[in-house]
Design a protein around this motif. Structure first.
Motif, PDB file in Angstrom:
ATOM      1  N   ALA A   1       3.839  -3.849   5.066  1.00 30.62           N
ATOM      2  CA  ALA A   1       4.718  -4.607   5.879  1.00 30.62           C
ATOM      3  C   ALA A   1       4.330  -4.046   7.502  1.00 30.62           C
ATOM      4  O   ALA A   1       4.291  -5.044   8.274  1.00 30.62           O
ATOM      5  CB  ALA A   1       6.363  -4.679   5.595  1.00 30.62           C
ATOM      6  N   VAL A   2       4.556  -2.864   7.608  1.00 24.36           N
ATOM      7  CA  VAL A   2       4.061  -2.344   8.773  1.00 24.36           C
ATOM      8  C   VAL A   2       2.665  -2.891   9.336  1.00 24.36           C
ATOM      9  O   VAL A   2       2.617  -3.333  10.363  1.00 24.36           O
ATOM     10  CB  VAL A   2       3.897  -0.861   9.053  1.00 24.36           C
TER      11      VAL A   2
ATOM     12  N   VAL B   1       3.092  -6.734  10.236  1.00 25.12           N
ATOM     13  CA  VAL B   1       3.632  -7.247  11.493  1.00 25.12           C
ATOM     14  C   VAL B   1       2.600  -6.502  12.510  1.00 25.12           C
ATOM     15  O   VAL B   1       2.736  -7.334  13.611  1.00 25.12           O
ATOM     16  CB  VAL B   1       4.959  -6.357  11.482  1.00 25.12           C
ATOM     17  N   ALA B   2       2.024  -5.538  12.499  1.00 29.72           N
ATOM     18  CA  ALA B   2       0.953  -4.943  13.690  1.00 29.72           C
ATOM     19  C   ALA B   2      -0.017  -5.957  13.672  1.00 29.72           C
ATOM     20  O   ALA B   2      -0.466  -6.432  14.831  1.00 29.72           O
ATOM     21  CB  ALA B   2       0.568  -3.701  13.180  1.00 29.72           C
TER      22      ALA B   2
ATOM     23  N   PHE C   1      -2.670  -6.288  16.850  1.00 28.39           N
ATOM     24  CA  PHE C   1      -3.693  -5.369  16.618  1.00 28.39           C
ATOM     25  C   PHE C   1      -4.495  -5.662  15.802  1.00 28.39           C
ATOM     26  O   PHE C   1      -4.478  -6.133  14.796  1.00 28.39           O
ATOM     27  CB  PHE C   1      -2.721  -4.266  16.353  1.00 28.39           C
TER      28      PHE C   1
ATOM     29  N   PHE D   1       4.555   0.991  16.317  1.00 25.61           N
ATOM     30  CA  PHE D   1       4.354   0.990  14.563  1.00 25.61           C
ATOM     31  C   PHE D   1       3.827   2.217  14.239  1.00 25.61           C
ATOM     32  O   PHE D   1       4.105   2.749  13.290  1.00 25.61           O
ATOM     33  CB  PHE D   1       3.037  -0.075  14.724  1.00 25.61           C
TER      34      PHE D   1
ATOM     35  N   LEU E   1       6.860   4.182  13.950  1.00 23.89           N
ATOM     36  CA  LEU E   1       7.830   3.797  12.597  1.00 23.89           C
ATOM     37  C   LEU E   1       7.250   4.239  11.561  1.00 23.89           C
ATOM     38  O   LEU E   1       7.752   4.552  10.358  1.00 23.89           O
ATOM     39  CB  LEU E   1       7.780   2.100  12.358  1.00 23.89           C
ATOM     40  N   LEU E   2       5.785   4.231  11.424  1.00 24.97           N
ATOM     41  CA  LEU E   2       5.187   4.883  10.191  1.00 24.97           C
ATOM     42  C   LEU E   2       5.272   6.135  10.046  1.00 24.97           C
ATOM     43  O   LEU E   2       5.742   6.710   8.832  1.00 24.97           O
ATOM     44  CB  LEU E   2       3.540   4.520  10.450  1.00 24.97           C
TER      45      LEU E   2
ATOM     46  N   THR F   1      13.258   0.610   7.321  1.00 21.83           N
ATOM     47  CA  THR F   1      12.075   0.375   7.633  1.00 21.83           C
ATOM     48  C   THR F   1      11.769  -1.263   8.104  1.00 21.83           C
ATOM     49  O   THR F   1      11.416  -1.657   8.983  1.00 21.83           O
ATOM     50  CB  THR F   1      10.783   0.922   6.857  1.00 21.83           C
ATOM     51  N   PHE F   2      12.463  -2.086   7.053  1.00 21.27           N
ATOM     52  CA  PHE F   2      11.954  -3.347   7.250  1.00 21.27           C
ATOM     53  C   PHE F   2      13.134  -3.895   8.049  1.00 21.27           C
ATOM     54  O   PHE F   2      12.732  -4.869   8.973  1.00 21.27           O
ATOM     55  CB  PHE F   2      12.581  -4.095   5.781  1.00 21.27           C
TER      56      PHE F   2
ATOM     57  N   LEU G   1      11.218  -3.342  11.605  1.00 19.60           N
ATOM     58  CA  LEU G   1      10.164  -4.125  11.446  1.00 19.60           C
ATOM     59  C   LEU G   1      10.458  -5.550  11.798  1.00 19.60           C
ATOM     60  O   LEU G   1      10.005  -6.125  12.777  1.00 19.60           O
ATOM     61  CB  LEU G   1       9.422  -4.159  10.253  1.00 19.60           C
TER      62      LEU G   1
ATOM     63  N   SER H   1       9.355  -7.814  15.177  1.00 14.19           N
ATOM     64  CA  SER H   1       8.624  -8.973  15.185  1.00 14.19           C
ATOM     65  C   SER H   1       9.397 -10.214  15.642  1.00 14.19           C
ATOM     66  O   SER H   1       8.780 -11.012  16.334  1.00 14.19           O
ATOM     67  CB  SER H   1       8.222  -9.221  13.745  1.00 14.19           C
TER      68      SER H   1
END
Lengths: 173, 100
Positions: A85-86, A89-90, A95, B28, B31-32, B72-73, B76, B80
């Motif tokens: 999902a990351v 979205v990126a 990106f 990102f 977050l990762l 995490t979701f 995200l 977004s």
């Protein structure tokens, strides 16, 4: 039997620790967001699976081990989903996995790295020209030629194709 | 014995991920790395329970796994769409308040 189980759980724990450390190192060292996602994916699957299995073997069969299995299975399936999902979205946020995202100083660093790579490539090329690698090059060339000959030999044309070719030859001049 | 080594490895990996949280150029990346730290905390809690002789700590790690996944979701979605409501960031402005 118990000694064997203890050894096995120790080995699994060690493997999981190695996977975790390698993944964390990749998270710090890799250059790009998407390559970092790759490193984290390994950490979340291999590391978690090995360490949970090691703890399972250490515990034996009980309520605790069932709960541990639940944790392991849950993490094994949800962590890749989260990393995916990351990445999604990126990607939708602009990106691209094919380009680096140079920000500030890293731009200069990337340019310097490119120049260094070019220089090293030139050096390698010069060494090959002067060195005794000519024989190897000749061998490879001979092999390629032989392969081409073999290919032309093995191709057998059908009569219709032969006629077509002959017609083209006649018509060409 | 191996459990202590694994717990130490979890700690080292957590520090490395924290470096990425501090340095990461994009949100990102951060977050990762936070997600990875959450996974490491789950493992660390379970390992700590086994080392201390109280394996009931596994319950806490189940809870933490669920919270980590949903968190995490949520982050995200915040990235977004700009909000956490039904319609993302637009949920704050309702038609009534907009007109009246």
């Amino acid at each position: 039997m118990e000694l064997l189980l203890a050894w096995l759980s120790g080995i699994l724990l060690a493997l999981g620790t190695i996977a975790l450390l390698v993944g964390a190192l990749g998270l710090v060292r890799l250059p790009n967001l998407f390559s970092r996602i790759h490193a984290v994916g390994m950490m979340d699957t291999a590391g978690v699976a090995f360490i949970t299995l090691g703890m399972l073997l250490h515990e034996g069969f009980s309520l605790i081990s069932v709960k541990l299995a639940v944790v392991g299975i849950f993490l094994f399936f949800t962590s890749p989903i989260a990393t995916h999902a990351v990445a999604q979205v990126a990607y939708k946020g602009g990106f691209s996995p094919l380009e680096q995202q140079p920000v500030g100083k890293t731009k200069v660093k990337a340019a310097k790295r490119k120049v260094a790579q070019k220089a090293s490539r030139k050096k390698v090329g010069a060494a090959e020209k002067t060195g005794a690698k000519k024989a190897v090059v000749k061998k490879i060339a001979n092999k390629i030629l032989a392969g081409k000959k073999a290919a032309t030999k093995t191709v057998t044309r059908t009569p219709a194709e032969k006629q077509k070719k002959a017609a083209v030859k006649k018509g060409a001049p | 014995m191996m459990m202590i080594v694994a717990l130490a490895g979890c700690g080292v990996a957590m520090v490395l991920a924290l470096v990425r949280v501090a340095r990461g150029p994009t949100p990102f990346d951060r977050l990762l790395a936070v997600n990875a730290i959450g996974t490491l905390v789950i493992l660390g809690v379970a390992l700590h329970g086994f080392i201390m002789g109280r394996p009931e700590f596994v319950d806490i790690s189940i809870l933490y796994a669920v919270i980590n996944f949903i968190g995490t979701f949520a982050i995200l979605k915040l990235f977004s769409t700009g909000g956490l409501g039904d319609r993302g960031g637009k949920a704050r402005i309702t038609p009534e308040t907009d007109e009246g």
